[in-house]
Design an enzyme around this catalytic site. Structure first.
Site, PDB file in Angstrom:
ATOM      1  N   ALA A  12      24.192  88.690  22.128  1.00 32.59           N
ATOM      2  CA  ALA A  12      24.558  87.586  21.239  1.00 32.59           C
ATOM      3  C   ALA A  12      23.490  86.514  21.374  1.00 32.59           C
ATOM      4  O   ALA A  12      22.820  86.423  22.414  1.00 32.59           O
ATOM      5  CB  ALA A  12      25.913  87.028  21.645  1.00 32.59           C
ATOM      6  N   THR A  72      23.811  78.915  26.179  1.00 33.11           N
ATOM      7  CA  THR A  72      24.116  79.852  27.270  1.00 33.11           C
ATOM      8  C   THR A  72      25.432  79.519  27.961  1.00 33.11           C
ATOM      9  O   THR A  72      26.225  80.401  28.277  1.00 33.11           O
ATOM     10  CB  THR A  72      22.955  79.849  28.295  1.00 33.11           C
ATOM     11  OG1 THR A  72      21.814  80.422  27.657  1.00 33.11           O
ATOM     12  CG2 THR A  72      23.281  80.658  29.533  1.00 33.11           C
ATOM     13  N   ASP A 102       8.002  83.142  31.841  1.00 32.68           N
ATOM     14  CA  ASP A 102       9.246  82.510  31.432  1.00 32.68           C
ATOM     15  C   ASP A 102      10.291  83.541  31.043  1.00 32.68           C
ATOM     16  O   ASP A 102      10.047  84.398  30.199  1.00 32.68           O
ATOM     17  CB  ASP A 102       8.924  81.622  30.213  1.00 32.68           C
ATOM     18  CG  ASP A 102      10.078  80.726  29.853  1.00 32.68           C
ATOM     19  OD1 ASP A 102      10.796  80.296  30.764  1.00 32.68           O
ATOM     20  OD2 ASP A 102      10.244  80.464  28.655  1.00 32.68           O
ATOM     21  N   CYS A 144      20.417  75.023  23.478  1.00 27.23           N
ATOM     22  CA  CYS A 144      20.819  76.189  24.264  1.00 27.23           C
ATOM     23  C   CYS A 144      22.335  76.340  24.200  1.00 27.23           C
ATOM     24  O   CYS A 144      23.058  75.343  24.254  1.00 27.23           O
ATOM     25  CB  CYS A 144      20.358  75.926  25.693  1.00 27.23           C
ATOM     26  SG  CYS A 144      21.184  76.928  26.900  1.00 27.23           S
TER      27      CYS A 144
HETATM   28  P1  5GP Z   1      15.460  70.484  26.035  1.00 26.61           P
HETATM   29  O1  5GP Z   1      14.322  69.668  26.532  1.00 26.61           O
HETATM   30  O2  5GP Z   1      15.409  70.712  24.561  1.00 26.61           O
HETATM   31  O3  5GP Z   1      16.787  69.983  26.488  1.00 26.61           O
HETATM   32  O4  5GP Z   1      15.311  71.914  26.725  1.00 26.61           O
HETATM   33  C1  5GP Z   1      14.181  72.715  26.526  1.00 26.61           C
HETATM   34  C2  5GP Z   1      14.387  74.018  27.259  1.00 26.61           C
HETATM   35  O5  5GP Z   1      15.528  74.726  26.744  1.00 26.61           O
HETATM   36  C3  5GP Z   1      13.262  75.021  27.092  1.00 26.61           C
HETATM   37  O6  5GP Z   1      12.140  74.709  27.864  1.00 26.61           O
HETATM   38  C4  5GP Z   1      13.932  76.316  27.511  1.00 26.61           C
HETATM   39  O7  5GP Z   1      13.960  76.480  28.907  1.00 26.61           O
HETATM   40  C5  5GP Z   1      15.359  76.115  27.033  1.00 26.61           C
HETATM   41  N1  5GP Z   1      15.633  76.869  25.802  1.00 26.61           N
HETATM   42  C6  5GP Z   1      14.904  76.904  24.659  1.00 26.61           C
HETATM   43  N2  5GP Z   1      15.479  77.689  23.743  1.00 26.61           N
HETATM   44  C7  5GP Z   1      16.596  78.171  24.300  1.00 26.61           C
HETATM   45  C8  5GP Z   1      17.616  79.062  23.856  1.00 26.61           C
HETATM   46  O8  5GP Z   1      17.645  79.540  22.731  1.00 26.61           O
HETATM   47  N3  5GP Z   1      18.594  79.352  24.747  1.00 26.61           N
HETATM   48  C9  5GP Z   1      18.602  78.837  26.008  1.00 26.61           C
HETATM   49  N4  5GP Z   1      19.581  79.190  26.833  1.00 26.61           N
HETATM   50  N5  5GP Z   1      17.683  77.970  26.456  1.00 26.61           N
HETATM   51  C10 5GP Z   1      16.687  77.661  25.613  1.00 26.61           C
END
Ligand code: 5GP
Length: 429
Positions: A369, A270, A211, A268
Protein backbone atom coordinates in the site's frame (compact mmCIF):
# COMPACT_ATOMS: atom_id res chain seq x y z
CA UNK A 1 23.41 12.65 26.67
CA UNK A 2 24.14 16.32 26.79
CA UNK A 3 20.74 17.89 26.70
CA UNK A 4 18.11 17.36 29.33
CA UNK A 5 14.36 17.36 29.61
CA UNK A 6 12.80 19.13 32.56
CA UNK A 7 9.57 17.29 33.12
CA UNK A 8 6.89 17.66 35.74
CA UNK A 9 5.67 14.14 34.96
CA UNK A 10 6.99 11.63 37.48
CA UNK A 11 8.63 8.63 35.87
CA UNK A 12 7.75 5.16 37.11
CA UNK A 13 10.03 3.83 39.83
CA UNK A 14 12.96 1.74 38.71
CA UNK A 15 12.01 -1.51 40.39
CA UNK A 16 9.93 -4.61 39.97
CA UNK A 17 6.30 -4.28 40.77
CA UNK A 18 5.31 -7.22 42.89
CA UNK A 19 1.89 -8.41 41.78
CA UNK A 20 -0.58 -10.38 43.85
CA UNK A 21 0.70 -13.41 42.00
CA UNK A 22 4.36 -12.94 42.91
CA UNK A 23 5.50 -14.88 45.96
CA UNK A 24 8.96 -15.72 47.25
CA UNK A 25 8.65 -18.97 45.31
CA UNK A 26 7.94 -17.52 41.90
CA UNK A 27 9.66 -14.11 42.13
CA UNK A 28 12.23 -13.31 39.45
CA UNK A 29 15.86 -14.07 40.24
CA UNK A 30 17.73 -11.45 42.27
CA UNK A 31 19.96 -10.54 39.36
CA UNK A 32 16.90 -9.70 37.32
CA UNK A 33 15.39 -7.68 40.14
CA UNK A 34 18.61 -5.70 40.38
CA UNK A 35 18.43 -5.09 36.68
CA UNK A 36 21.45 -7.21 35.75
CA UNK A 37 19.53 -9.69 33.66
CA UNK A 38 17.98 -7.01 31.54
CA UNK A 39 20.07 -7.80 28.49
CA UNK A 40 18.20 -11.09 28.37
CA UNK A 41 14.86 -11.26 26.62
CA UNK A 42 11.89 -10.72 28.88
CA UNK A 43 10.83 -14.28 28.21
CA UNK A 44 14.08 -15.61 29.61
CA UNK A 45 14.12 -13.25 32.55
CA UNK A 46 10.68 -14.33 33.55
CA UNK A 47 11.05 -18.06 32.87
CA UNK A 48 11.18 -19.06 36.55
CA UNK A 49 7.97 -17.31 37.64
CA UNK A 50 6.17 -18.54 34.56
CA UNK A 51 7.15 -22.10 35.27
CA UNK A 52 5.78 -21.60 38.76
CA UNK A 53 2.39 -20.79 37.24
CA UNK A 54 2.30 -17.08 37.97
CA UNK A 55 -0.63 -15.73 35.93
CA UNK A 56 0.73 -12.31 35.05
CA UNK A 57 3.82 -10.40 36.10
CA UNK A 58 4.83 -6.88 35.24
CA UNK A 59 8.52 -6.28 34.99
CA UNK A 60 10.26 -2.90 35.06
CA UNK A 61 13.52 -2.73 33.15
CA UNK A 62 15.98 -1.30 35.60
CA UNK A 63 18.82 0.10 33.52
CA UNK A 64 19.57 1.52 31.07
CA UNK A 65 16.90 3.91 30.01
CA UNK A 66 13.23 4.04 29.72
CA UNK A 67 10.56 1.95 31.36
CA UNK A 68 9.81 -1.39 29.78
CA UNK A 69 7.11 -3.62 31.12
CA UNK A 70 6.55 -7.10 29.90
CA UNK A 71 3.41 -9.04 30.51
CA UNK A 72 3.24 -12.79 30.09
CA UNK A 73 0.16 -14.82 29.75
CA UNK A 74 0.86 -18.32 31.02
CA UNK A 75 -1.52 -20.03 28.59
CA UNK A 76 -0.42 -18.35 25.40
CA UNK A 77 3.10 -17.77 26.70
CA UNK A 78 3.53 -14.78 24.40
CA UNK A 79 5.74 -12.03 25.78
CA UNK A 80 4.46 -8.51 25.22
CA UNK A 81 6.72 -5.56 25.82
CA UNK A 82 5.27 -2.17 26.51
CA UNK A 83 7.63 0.75 26.97
CA UNK A 84 5.82 3.13 29.25
CA UNK A 85 8.08 6.18 29.26
CA UNK A 86 6.55 8.88 27.12
CA UNK A 87 8.57 9.63 23.97
CA UNK A 88 8.49 13.18 22.73
CA UNK A 89 7.91 15.06 19.52
CA UNK A 90 8.87 18.63 18.67
CA UNK A 91 5.40 19.81 19.68
CA UNK A 92 5.80 18.41 23.21
CA UNK A 93 8.68 20.66 24.28
CA UNK A 94 10.13 24.14 24.21
CA UNK A 95 13.74 25.16 24.78
CA UNK A 96 14.24 26.90 28.11
CA UNK A 97 16.08 30.25 27.83
CA UNK A 98 19.38 30.59 29.69
CA UNK A 99 21.56 33.45 30.86
CA UNK A 100 23.75 34.52 28.00
CA UNK A 101 26.62 36.86 27.27
CA UNK A 102 25.62 37.12 23.61
CA UNK A 103 24.25 40.52 22.72
CA UNK A 104 23.13 39.92 19.14
CA UNK A 105 22.17 36.94 17.04
CA UNK A 106 24.49 38.15 14.29
CA UNK A 107 27.37 36.95 16.51
CA UNK A 108 26.18 33.35 16.29
CA UNK A 109 28.08 31.00 13.98
CA UNK A 110 25.70 28.39 12.63
CA UNK A 111 28.21 26.54 10.51
CA UNK A 112 29.82 23.33 11.70
CA UNK A 113 32.98 21.39 11.10
CA UNK A 114 32.93 17.62 11.25
CA UNK A 115 35.46 14.86 10.92
CA UNK A 116 33.83 11.55 10.17
CA UNK A 117 34.44 8.17 11.67
CA UNK A 118 35.21 6.34 8.43
CA UNK A 119 35.71 8.81 5.56
CA UNK A 120 38.74 11.06 5.51
CA UNK A 121 38.43 14.79 4.96
CA UNK A 122 36.60 17.50 6.77
CA UNK A 123 33.08 18.84 6.41
CA UNK A 124 32.45 22.55 6.75
CA UNK A 125 29.03 24.08 6.20
CA UNK A 126 25.59 24.78 7.58
CA UNK A 127 24.34 21.26 8.29
CA UNK A 128 20.84 21.55 6.87
CA UNK A 129 20.03 19.24 3.95
CA UNK A 130 17.17 19.33 1.45
CA UNK A 131 15.46 15.92 1.30
CA UNK A 132 16.16 13.52 -1.55
CA UNK A 133 12.56 13.65 -2.70
CA UNK A 134 12.13 14.25 -6.43
CA UNK A 135 10.41 17.57 -5.71
CA UNK A 136 13.09 19.01 -3.39
CA UNK A 137 16.29 17.10 -4.27
CA UNK A 138 16.85 18.98 -7.54
CA UNK A 139 19.99 20.48 -9.08
CA UNK A 140 18.38 23.95 -8.84
CA UNK A 141 17.82 23.46 -5.10
CA UNK A 142 21.40 22.27 -4.66
CA UNK A 143 22.77 25.40 -6.38
CA UNK A 144 20.51 27.70 -4.35
CA UNK A 145 21.34 26.07 -0.98
CA UNK A 146 25.05 25.88 -1.81
CA UNK A 147 25.08 29.69 -1.71
CA UNK A 148 24.22 29.39 2.02
CA UNK A 149 26.73 26.55 2.58
CA UNK A 150 23.81 24.17 3.00
CA UNK A 151 23.42 20.81 1.25
CA UNK A 152 20.96 18.91 -0.91
CA UNK A 153 20.46 15.18 -1.11
CA UNK A 154 19.76 14.82 -4.81
CA UNK A 155 16.87 12.54 -5.70
CA UNK A 156 17.80 9.23 -7.27
CA UNK A 157 15.98 9.64 -10.57
CA UNK A 158 18.52 11.79 -12.41
CA UNK A 159 20.30 10.05 -15.28
CA UNK A 160 23.91 8.92 -14.87
CA UNK A 161 25.17 11.59 -17.29
CA UNK A 162 23.20 14.39 -15.62
CA UNK A 163 24.32 13.53 -12.13
CA UNK A 164 27.99 13.00 -13.04
CA UNK A 165 28.11 16.31 -14.93
CA UNK A 166 26.54 18.05 -11.95
CA UNK A 167 29.04 16.64 -9.46
CA UNK A 168 32.01 17.38 -11.73
CA UNK A 169 31.01 21.04 -11.83
CA UNK A 170 30.38 21.20 -8.08
CA UNK A 171 33.14 22.98 -6.16
CA UNK A 172 32.00 22.51 -2.55
CA UNK A 173 31.64 18.72 -2.58
CA UNK A 174 29.52 18.62 0.58
CA UNK A 175 26.85 20.70 -1.17
CA UNK A 176 25.29 17.55 -2.59
CA UNK A 177 24.75 13.92 -1.67
CA UNK A 178 24.31 11.27 -4.36
CA UNK A 179 21.23 9.24 -3.32
CA UNK A 180 20.49 5.61 -3.89
CA UNK A 181 18.11 2.94 -2.69
CA UNK A 182 18.97 -0.69 -2.05
CA UNK A 183 17.59 -2.44 -5.13
CA UNK A 184 19.77 -4.16 -7.72
CA UNK A 185 19.06 -1.34 -10.20
CA UNK A 186 20.29 1.24 -7.65
CA UNK A 187 23.47 -0.73 -7.08
CA UNK A 188 24.09 -1.09 -10.79
CA UNK A 189 23.51 2.62 -11.44
CA UNK A 190 25.78 3.55 -8.54
CA UNK A 191 28.55 1.43 -10.10
CA UNK A 192 28.21 3.27 -13.40
CA UNK A 193 28.06 6.68 -11.70
CA UNK A 194 31.19 6.02 -9.65
CA UNK A 195 33.03 4.65 -12.66
CA UNK A 196 32.33 7.94 -14.46
CA UNK A 197 32.86 10.22 -11.44
CA UNK A 198 36.08 8.54 -10.44
CA UNK A 199 36.90 6.63 -7.29
CA UNK A 200 39.22 7.42 -4.43
CA UNK A 201 40.04 10.85 -3.05
CA UNK A 202 39.76 12.51 -6.48
CA UNK A 203 36.21 11.37 -7.11
CA UNK A 204 33.74 14.08 -8.06
CA UNK A 205 31.36 12.48 -5.54
CA UNK A 206 32.27 12.50 -1.86
CA UNK A 207 28.88 12.32 -0.13
CA UNK A 208 26.40 9.50 -0.62
CA UNK A 209 23.00 8.90 0.94
CA UNK A 210 21.80 5.28 1.07
CA UNK A 211 18.15 5.62 1.75
CA UNK A 212 15.47 3.11 2.59
CA UNK A 213 12.19 3.51 4.46
CA UNK A 214 13.08 0.69 6.85
CA UNK A 215 16.75 0.64 7.83
CA UNK A 216 16.36 -2.41 10.05
CA UNK A 217 16.95 -5.13 7.48
CA UNK A 218 20.07 -7.27 7.23
CA UNK A 219 20.25 -6.62 3.49
CA UNK A 220 20.51 -2.89 4.13
CA UNK A 221 23.30 -3.31 6.67
CA UNK A 222 25.17 -5.58 4.25
CA UNK A 223 24.86 -2.99 1.47
CA UNK A 224 26.24 -0.23 3.72
CA UNK A 225 29.17 -2.49 4.62
CA UNK A 226 29.79 -3.35 0.97
CA UNK A 227 29.83 0.29 -0.14
CA UNK A 228 32.09 1.24 2.75
CA UNK A 229 34.53 -1.49 1.75
CA UNK A 230 34.55 -0.50 -1.92
CA UNK A 231 34.61 3.27 -1.37
CA UNK A 232 36.56 4.16 1.78
CA UNK A 233 36.71 7.84 0.78
CA UNK A 234 32.93 8.34 0.69
CA UNK A 235 31.03 10.01 3.48
CA UNK A 236 28.10 7.61 3.81
CA UNK A 237 24.79 8.75 5.21
CA UNK A 238 22.48 5.76 5.76
CA UNK A 239 19.02 5.27 7.17
CA UNK A 240 16.31 5.46 8.27
CA UNK A 241 16.25 4.14 11.81
CA UNK A 242 14.99 5.51 15.13
CA UNK A 243 16.74 3.54 17.86
CA UNK A 244 20.18 3.55 19.43
CA UNK A 245 21.10 -0.06 18.79
CA UNK A 246 20.45 0.16 15.06
CA UNK A 247 22.29 3.49 14.88
CA UNK A 248 25.30 1.74 16.39
CA UNK A 249 25.00 -1.20 14.01
CA UNK A 250 24.97 1.08 10.96
CA UNK A 251 27.93 3.10 12.20
CA UNK A 252 29.92 -0.04 12.93
CA UNK A 253 29.00 -1.32 9.47
CA UNK A 254 30.43 1.75 7.76
CA UNK A 255 27.98 4.65 7.97
CA UNK A 256 29.40 8.04 8.93
CA UNK A 257 26.01 9.67 9.37
CA UNK A 258 22.87 7.77 10.36
CA UNK A 259 19.60 9.17 9.10
CA UNK A 260 16.96 9.18 11.83
CA UNK A 261 13.18 9.23 11.39
CA UNK A 262 10.43 6.72 10.74
CA UNK A 263 7.04 8.21 10.15
CA UNK A 264 7.43 11.91 11.04
CA UNK A 265 7.46 13.32 7.50
CA UNK A 266 4.96 15.92 6.30
CA UNK A 267 3.69 13.71 3.46
CA UNK A 268 4.33 10.39 5.14
CA UNK A 269 1.51 8.04 6.10
CA UNK A 270 3.60 5.18 7.52
CA UNK A 271 2.26 5.66 11.04
CA UNK A 272 -1.36 5.45 9.97
CA UNK A 273 -0.78 2.65 7.47
CA UNK A 274 1.42 0.45 9.63
CA UNK A 275 1.17 1.63 13.22
CA UNK A 276 4.99 1.82 13.26
CA UNK A 277 7.03 4.87 14.25
CA UNK A 278 8.83 6.72 17.00
CA UNK A 279 8.32 10.33 18.17
CA UNK A 280 11.00 12.27 16.36
CA UNK A 281 12.58 14.34 19.14
CA UNK A 282 13.13 11.27 21.32
CA UNK A 283 14.48 9.37 18.32
CA UNK A 284 16.98 12.19 17.73
CA UNK A 285 18.05 12.32 21.38
CA UNK A 286 18.48 8.55 21.67
CA UNK A 287 20.18 8.01 18.30
CA UNK A 288 22.50 11.02 18.73
CA UNK A 289 23.57 9.66 22.09
CA UNK A 290 24.33 6.26 20.54
CA UNK A 291 26.11 7.73 17.50
CA UNK A 292 28.23 10.21 19.41
CA UNK A 293 29.41 7.45 21.72
CA UNK A 294 31.04 5.87 18.66
CA UNK A 295 32.17 9.18 17.13
CA UNK A 296 29.46 8.87 14.50
CA UNK A 297 26.92 11.47 13.45
CA UNK A 298 23.19 11.63 12.83
CA UNK A 299 20.91 13.47 10.46
CA UNK A 300 17.42 14.15 11.83
CA UNK A 301 15.11 13.47 8.91
CA UNK A 302 11.50 14.58 8.84
CA UNK A 303 8.94 16.23 11.06
CA UNK A 304 10.28 19.80 11.13
CA UNK A 305 7.47 22.19 10.33
CA UNK A 306 8.96 25.44 11.65
CA UNK A 307 12.40 27.00 12.20
CA UNK A 308 11.81 26.31 15.92
CA UNK A 309 11.59 22.57 15.18
CA UNK A 310 14.93 22.76 13.35
CA UNK A 311 16.43 24.43 16.45
CA UNK A 312 14.92 21.69 18.65
CA UNK A 313 16.39 18.99 16.40
CA UNK A 314 19.86 20.53 16.77
CA UNK A 315 19.20 21.07 20.48
CA UNK A 316 18.33 17.37 20.79
CA UNK A 317 21.73 16.43 19.39
CA UNK A 318 21.25 16.21 15.62
CA UNK A 319 24.41 16.97 13.65
CA UNK A 320 22.48 17.46 10.40
CA UNK A 321 18.79 18.20 9.82
CA UNK A 322 17.00 17.13 6.65
CA UNK A 323 13.96 19.04 5.44
CA UNK A 324 11.35 18.13 2.83
CA UNK A 325 8.09 19.99 3.43
CA UNK A 326 9.80 23.18 4.60
CA UNK A 327 11.61 23.39 1.26
CA UNK A 328 8.57 22.41 -0.83
CA UNK A 329 6.67 24.82 -3.08
CA UNK A 330 9.66 26.98 -4.10
CA UNK A 331 10.90 28.02 -7.52
CA UNK A 332 13.80 25.57 -7.23
CA UNK A 333 11.47 22.60 -6.69
CA UNK A 334 10.18 20.19 -9.28
CA UNK A 335 6.50 19.33 -9.32
CA UNK A 336 3.66 20.59 -11.39
CA UNK A 337 2.42 24.15 -10.77
CA UNK A 338 -1.37 24.23 -10.38
CA UNK A 339 -3.67 27.25 -10.28
CA UNK A 340 -6.76 27.25 -8.03
CA UNK A 341 -8.96 30.31 -7.51
CA UNK A 342 -6.24 32.55 -8.89
CA UNK A 343 -3.58 31.22 -6.51
CA UNK A 344 -0.56 29.17 -7.54
CA UNK A 345 0.33 25.87 -5.87
CA UNK A 346 2.97 23.23 -6.43
CA UNK A 347 2.36 19.51 -6.17
CA UNK A 348 4.35 17.86 -3.37
CA UNK A 349 4.16 14.15 -2.63
CA UNK A 350 5.85 11.45 -0.59
CA UNK A 351 8.28 9.15 -2.37
CA UNK A 352 6.15 6.18 -1.28
CA UNK A 353 2.89 7.82 -2.36
CA UNK A 354 0.66 6.54 -5.13
CA UNK A 355 1.73 9.57 -7.22
CA UNK A 356 5.44 8.68 -6.93
CA UNK A 357 4.88 4.99 -7.55
CA UNK A 358 2.80 5.73 -10.62
CA UNK A 359 5.56 7.98 -11.91
CA UNK A 360 8.50 5.63 -11.31
CA UNK A 361 7.17 2.10 -10.84
CA UNK A 362 4.12 1.94 -13.07
CA UNK A 363 1.74 2.03 -10.09
CA UNK A 364 1.39 0.59 -6.61
CA UNK A 365 2.51 -3.06 -6.58
CA UNK A 366 -0.21 -5.57 -5.67
CA UNK A 367 1.47 -6.68 -2.44
CA UNK A 368 1.83 -3.21 -0.92
CA UNK A 369 0.00 0.00 0.00
CA UNK A 370 1.16 3.56 -0.48
CA UNK A 371 2.78 5.10 2.60
CA UNK A 372 2.82 8.67 1.44
CA UNK A 373 0.37 11.30 0.29
CA UNK A 374 0.13 14.14 -2.19
CA UNK A 375 -0.63 17.75 -1.26
CA UNK A 376 -0.76 21.16 -2.94
CA UNK A 377 1.67 23.63 -1.39
CA UNK A 378 1.12 27.36 -1.97
CA UNK A 379 3.79 28.64 -4.32
CA UNK A 380 6.45 30.36 -2.21
CA UNK A 381 8.90 31.96 -4.64
CA UNK A 382 12.69 31.61 -4.31
CA UNK A 383 13.93 29.34 -1.52
CA UNK A 384 16.32 32.06 -0.30
CA UNK A 385 13.51 33.73 1.70
CA UNK A 386 12.70 30.49 3.54
CA UNK A 387 16.39 29.83 4.16
CA UNK A 388 16.74 33.23 5.81
CA UNK A 389 13.80 32.44 8.11
CA UNK A 390 15.21 29.05 9.08
CA UNK A 391 18.73 30.32 9.70
CA UNK A 392 17.42 33.40 11.52
CA UNK A 393 15.31 31.16 13.79
CA UNK A 394 18.21 28.82 14.60
CA UNK A 395 20.55 31.77 15.26
CA UNK A 396 17.99 33.28 17.60
CA UNK A 397 17.55 29.96 19.45
CA UNK A 398 21.33 29.92 19.99
CA UNK A 399 21.17 33.46 21.37
CA UNK A 400 18.37 32.53 23.82
CA UNK A 401 20.48 29.77 25.38
CA UNK A 402 23.85 31.50 25.12
CA UNK A 403 25.33 29.29 22.40
CA UNK A 404 27.92 31.25 20.44
CA UNK A 405 28.18 28.45 17.89
CA UNK A 406 25.70 25.88 16.63
CA UNK A 407 27.88 23.12 18.07
CA UNK A 408 27.17 24.48 21.57
CA UNK A 409 23.40 24.41 21.14
CA UNK A 410 22.78 20.83 22.29
CA UNK A 411 25.04 21.26 25.34
CA UNK A 412 23.11 24.35 26.34
CA UNK A 413 19.64 22.98 25.62
CA UNK A 414 17.19 22.06 28.33
CA UNK A 415 13.79 21.09 27.01
CA UNK A 416 10.70 21.78 29.05
CA UNK A 417 7.62 19.68 28.44
CA UNK A 418 4.63 21.79 27.49
CA UNK A 419 0.95 21.33 26.79
CA UNK A 420 0.77 24.22 24.34
CA UNK A 421 3.29 25.59 21.85
CA UNK A 422 1.87 28.92 20.84
CA UNK A 423 -0.99 31.34 21.34
CA UNK A 424 -3.71 30.28 18.91
CA UNK A 425 -5.93 33.38 19.03
CA UNK A 426 -4.94 34.56 15.58
CA UNK A 427 -3.88 31.16 14.26
CA UNK A 428 -6.23 31.44 11.27
CA UNK A 429 -5.54 35.09 10.53
P1 5GP B 1 9.46 16.48 6.08
O1 5GP B 1 10.64 17.38 6.21
O2 5GP B 1 8.65 16.76 4.87
O3 5GP B 1 8.64 16.42 7.32
O4 5GP B 1 10.05 15.01 5.91
C1 5GP B 1 10.88 14.67 4.84
C2 5GP B 1 11.20 13.19 4.93
O5 5GP B 1 10.00 12.40 4.84
C3 5GP B 1 12.05 12.66 3.80
O6 5GP B 1 13.39 13.01 3.92
C4 5GP B 1 11.81 11.16 3.91
O7 5GP B 1 12.61 10.56 4.89
C5 5GP B 1 10.37 11.10 4.38
N1 5GP B 1 9.45 10.73 3.29
C6 5GP B 1 9.37 11.27 2.05
N2 5GP B 1 8.39 10.70 1.34
C7 5GP B 1 7.84 9.77 2.12
C8 5GP B 1 6.79 8.82 1.95
O8 5GP B 1 6.12 8.74 0.93
N3 5GP B 1 6.54 7.99 2.99
C9 5GP B 1 7.26 8.05 4.15
N4 5GP B 1 6.97 7.19 5.12
N5 5GP B 1 8.23 8.95 4.37
C10 5GP B 1 8.52 9.78 3.36
Amino acid sequence: MQNSIASGVPLPERRFVKTHAMTKHNAPPRTARAGRAIGATPGRTMAAPLAAGCPIIWQRRARPGPGVFSAHHPVQGIPMRIETEVRLDFKDVLIRPKRSTLSTRSNVDISREFRFLHAKGEYHGVPIVAANMDTTGTFEMARALDAFEMSTALHKHHTVDEVVAFFRALERKSAAFYSMGIGAADDDKFGRVMAAAGTGADSAIRYVCIDVANGYTEGFVRLVAKIRERHPHLVIMAGNVVTGEMTEELILSGADIVKVGIGPGSVCTTRTMTGVGYPQLSAIIECADAAHGLEGHICADGGCATPGDVAKAFGGGADFVMLGGMFAGHDECAGEVVERDGRKYRRFYGMSSKAAMEKYAGGVAKYRAAEGKEVLVPHRGPVAGTVQEILGGVRSACTYVGARRLRELSKRTTFVRVSQQANEVFARA
